[in-house]
Design a protein around this motif. Sequence first.
Motif, PDB file in Angstrom:
ATOM      1  N   LEU A  62      -5.659   6.754   4.342  1.00 47.51           N
ATOM      2  CA  LEU A  62      -7.051   6.689   4.783  1.00 47.51           C
ATOM      3  C   LEU A  62      -7.498   8.115   5.096  1.00 47.51           C
ATOM      4  O   LEU A  62      -7.257   8.634   6.190  1.00 47.51           O
ATOM      5  CB  LEU A  62      -7.166   5.786   6.016  1.00 47.51           C
ATOM      6  CG  LEU A  62      -6.527   4.398   5.874  1.00 47.51           C
ATOM      7  CD1 LEU A  62      -6.552   3.658   7.209  1.00 47.51           C
ATOM      8  CD2 LEU A  62      -7.207   3.586   4.785  1.00 47.51           C
ATOM      9  N   TYR A 287     -11.975  -7.788   8.562  1.00 49.38           N
ATOM     10  CA  TYR A 287     -12.186  -6.461   7.987  1.00 49.38           C
ATOM     11  C   TYR A 287     -13.594  -5.914   8.246  1.00 49.38           C
ATOM     12  O   TYR A 287     -13.914  -4.810   7.813  1.00 49.38           O
ATOM     13  CB  TYR A 287     -11.938  -6.503   6.482  1.00 49.38           C
ATOM     14  CG  TYR A 287     -10.475  -6.451   6.079  1.00 49.38           C
ATOM     15  CD1 TYR A 287      -9.853  -5.242   5.788  1.00 49.38           C
ATOM     16  CD2 TYR A 287      -9.723  -7.616   5.976  1.00 49.38           C
ATOM     17  CE1 TYR A 287      -8.529  -5.189   5.403  1.00 49.38           C
ATOM     18  CE2 TYR A 287      -8.388  -7.575   5.594  1.00 49.38           C
ATOM     19  CZ  TYR A 287      -7.794  -6.363   5.308  1.00 49.38           C
ATOM     20  OH  TYR A 287      -6.471  -6.319   4.928  1.00 49.38           O
ATOM     21  N   CYS A 301     -10.776  -1.313   2.394  1.00 49.05           N
ATOM     22  CA  CYS A 301      -9.478  -1.597   3.018  1.00 49.05           C
ATOM     23  C   CYS A 301      -8.912  -2.919   2.513  1.00 49.05           C
ATOM     24  O   CYS A 301      -7.698  -3.036   2.262  1.00 49.05           O
ATOM     25  CB  CYS A 301      -9.620  -1.632   4.535  1.00 49.05           C
ATOM     26  SG  CYS A 301      -9.832  -0.013   5.311  1.00 49.05           S
ATOM     27  N   ARG A 305      -5.396  -3.435   0.373  1.00 50.48           N
ATOM     28  CA  ARG A 305      -4.328  -4.398   0.649  1.00 50.48           C
ATOM     29  C   ARG A 305      -3.987  -5.209  -0.598  1.00 50.48           C
ATOM     30  O   ARG A 305      -2.813  -5.399  -0.932  1.00 50.48           O
ATOM     31  CB  ARG A 305      -4.748  -5.328   1.781  1.00 50.48           C
ATOM     32  CG  ARG A 305      -3.643  -6.288   2.241  1.00 50.48           C
ATOM     33  CD  ARG A 305      -3.690  -7.612   1.488  1.00 50.48           C
ATOM     34  NE  ARG A 305      -4.861  -8.382   1.850  1.00 50.48           N
ATOM     35  CZ  ARG A 305      -5.308  -9.415   1.167  1.00 50.48           C
ATOM     36  NH1 ARG A 305      -4.710  -9.793   0.036  1.00 50.48           N
ATOM     37  NH2 ARG A 305      -6.377 -10.068   1.546  1.00 50.48           N
ATOM     38  N   ILE A 343      -9.842  -0.739   9.799  1.00 43.24           N
ATOM     39  CA  ILE A 343      -8.456  -0.258   9.881  1.00 43.24           C
ATOM     40  C   ILE A 343      -7.605  -1.232  10.673  1.00 43.24           C
ATOM     41  O   ILE A 343      -6.477  -1.570  10.290  1.00 43.24           O
ATOM     42  CB  ILE A 343      -8.396   1.148  10.506  1.00 43.24           C
ATOM     43  CG1 ILE A 343      -9.058   2.170   9.582  1.00 43.24           C
ATOM     44  CG2 ILE A 343      -6.956   1.549  10.802  1.00 43.24           C
ATOM     45  CD1 ILE A 343      -9.215   3.554  10.204  1.00 43.24           C
ATOM     46  N   LEU A 346      -6.875  -4.159   8.551  1.00 39.29           N
ATOM     47  CA  LEU A 346      -5.843  -3.855   7.553  1.00 39.29           C
ATOM     48  C   LEU A 346      -4.459  -3.914   8.170  1.00 39.29           C
ATOM     49  O   LEU A 346      -3.534  -4.524   7.605  1.00 39.29           O
ATOM     50  CB  LEU A 346      -6.106  -2.469   6.958  1.00 39.29           C
ATOM     51  CG  LEU A 346      -5.036  -1.918   6.012  1.00 39.29           C
ATOM     52  CD1 LEU A 346      -4.918  -2.783   4.770  1.00 39.29           C
ATOM     53  CD2 LEU A 346      -5.352  -0.471   5.635  1.00 39.29           C
ATOM     54  N   VAL A 361       0.963   3.444   6.192  1.00 41.91           N
ATOM     55  CA  VAL A 361      -0.473   3.654   6.362  1.00 41.91           C
ATOM     56  C   VAL A 361      -0.668   4.989   7.069  1.00 41.91           C
ATOM     57  O   VAL A 361      -0.049   5.257   8.110  1.00 41.91           O
ATOM     58  CB  VAL A 361      -1.119   2.516   7.171  1.00 41.91           C
ATOM     59  CG1 VAL A 361      -2.624   2.746   7.325  1.00 41.91           C
ATOM     60  CG2 VAL A 361      -0.852   1.162   6.512  1.00 41.91           C
ATOM     61  N   TRP A 363      -3.585   7.963   8.427  1.00 42.77           N
ATOM     62  CA  TRP A 363      -4.982   8.240   8.775  1.00 42.77           C
ATOM     63  C   TRP A 363      -5.116   9.702   9.176  1.00 42.77           C
ATOM     64  O   TRP A 363      -4.300  10.215   9.938  1.00 42.77           O
ATOM     65  CB  TRP A 363      -5.439   7.354   9.936  1.00 42.77           C
ATOM     66  CG  TRP A 363      -6.872   7.548  10.368  1.00 42.77           C
ATOM     67  CD1 TRP A 363      -7.945   6.835   9.955  1.00 42.77           C
ATOM     68  CD2 TRP A 363      -7.374   8.526  11.298  1.00 42.77           C
ATOM     69  NE1 TRP A 363      -9.100   7.292  10.564  1.00 42.77           N
ATOM     70  CE2 TRP A 363      -8.780   8.339  11.396  1.00 42.77           C
ATOM     71  CE3 TRP A 363      -6.785   9.547  12.049  1.00 42.77           C
ATOM     72  CZ2 TRP A 363      -9.591   9.119  12.219  1.00 42.77           C
ATOM     73  CZ3 TRP A 363      -7.600  10.331  12.864  1.00 42.77           C
ATOM     74  CH2 TRP A 363      -8.985  10.117  12.942  1.00 42.77           C
TER      75      TRP A 363
END
Length: 460
Positions: A62, A287, A301, A305, A343, A346, A361, A363
Amino acid sequence: MTQPFSPIASRRHFLRSTSAGFGYLAFAEMAARVAAAESSQQNPLAPKTPHFPAKAKRVIFLYMDGAPSHLDTFDYKPQLIADDGKAGKYGGTLWGSPFEFSRHGDSGLWISELFPNVARHADDLALIRSMHCDQPAHPSAMVQMHTGTSTFIRPSLGSWVVYGLGTENENMPGFLSLTPPAAGAPSYNSAFLPSVYSGSRLGRGSGRRSGPQKAIDIDNPNLSRQDQRRQIDFIQQLNRGMLDRSTGSQRNIEGVIESFELGYRMQDTMPQLMDTSQETAQTLQQYGIGNSATDSFGRQCLMARGFVEAGVRFVEISYGIWDHHSKLSENLPTRCEAVDLPIAGLLKDLKERDMLKDTLVIWGGEFGRTPNRQGRDGRDHINKGYTLWMAGGGVKGGVSYGATDEHGYEAVENPVHIHDWRATILHLLGLDHEQLTYRHAGRDYRLTDVHGNIAHDIIA
């Protein structure tokens, strides 16, 4: 790891060698070797064995384009708040965060009020609060973050990962880039790696006006599938004829041949994976889909997935604009609101599907923001200290690693350079960053060049 075996190049060598006078046994032996190699390695995107057992199988990155302020999100600085209005050590006037921080989870991680939903997953996060890089300008820092250098054209992180591991769905690219920055080709470019390892772009621009995602040129309204197959077969015949007449390596032509076949197969798979109409109302709400503030990023997002669940190895979502030189108090909350719920959705979704444990994941942005006030309500660029976080994929949850100084200006404890960050990502994927190499221009290249130390303390 050196460059992979090329069945196409081997076929050319085989034909030339046999015509030069190979005996029957040599002919048969070479034919058997080429046939075996073709059957096992003719698809360069086929899954590959990592250097050692991996903790992560896939990555969702991300990327917050424009550099979020670490001081107002994930790097709590009580001394900066106490010294608000005083002269800074390096000039300027110090500005304590106008946003409240509090502890979250059993781990007690300090997280800003701007991320209330992500904060619920505090015990899954590894906050790296001592990041630093070499460039304080957006374009060069973005390129260095993704490729390891700001001065040369090099393969991106996602391209290296797919080169090293392949993908688990032959009908999809190994690397997808959703709404990359307007000038962000280096973020998904394969450079000197074969072009089949390039990221496939979905959507345009990572700014606030990013619209619904669309795979560019995924369908052909003018030709039926049968006619498309005939057209591609004709073009591939021409391409292979050029290969047979050429000398030396022709990776670009080989990449085109593979890309044409992949593009044809994608026509069925890609639209299905991008279709969110079959998701439950609860999932869409989770989401933030349907909410004007969170819909755009939430859809990305959710698709990410779906992509990794279907076997795509690396998905990057870019979202901007976080470059708050002014109106930070007004605009930063808006940016955070747009990504916070998606986020969290997710992370929750991956965990419920038992995927977070082997999905890494990530960020963060390309650098951080100054502890000094810029103008009335802004922060300038700073590359000496900032925060990124990781979750899942073999990272320890609920940890804060490293630290910046009391005002958040530079990394002073367990500093993690951008080379170290990439080395750690590769390690989690079972790849030795010193061994993942590709021969180009007379030497072996790697993502971390001649640098990189793994941050073992954040690895579970």
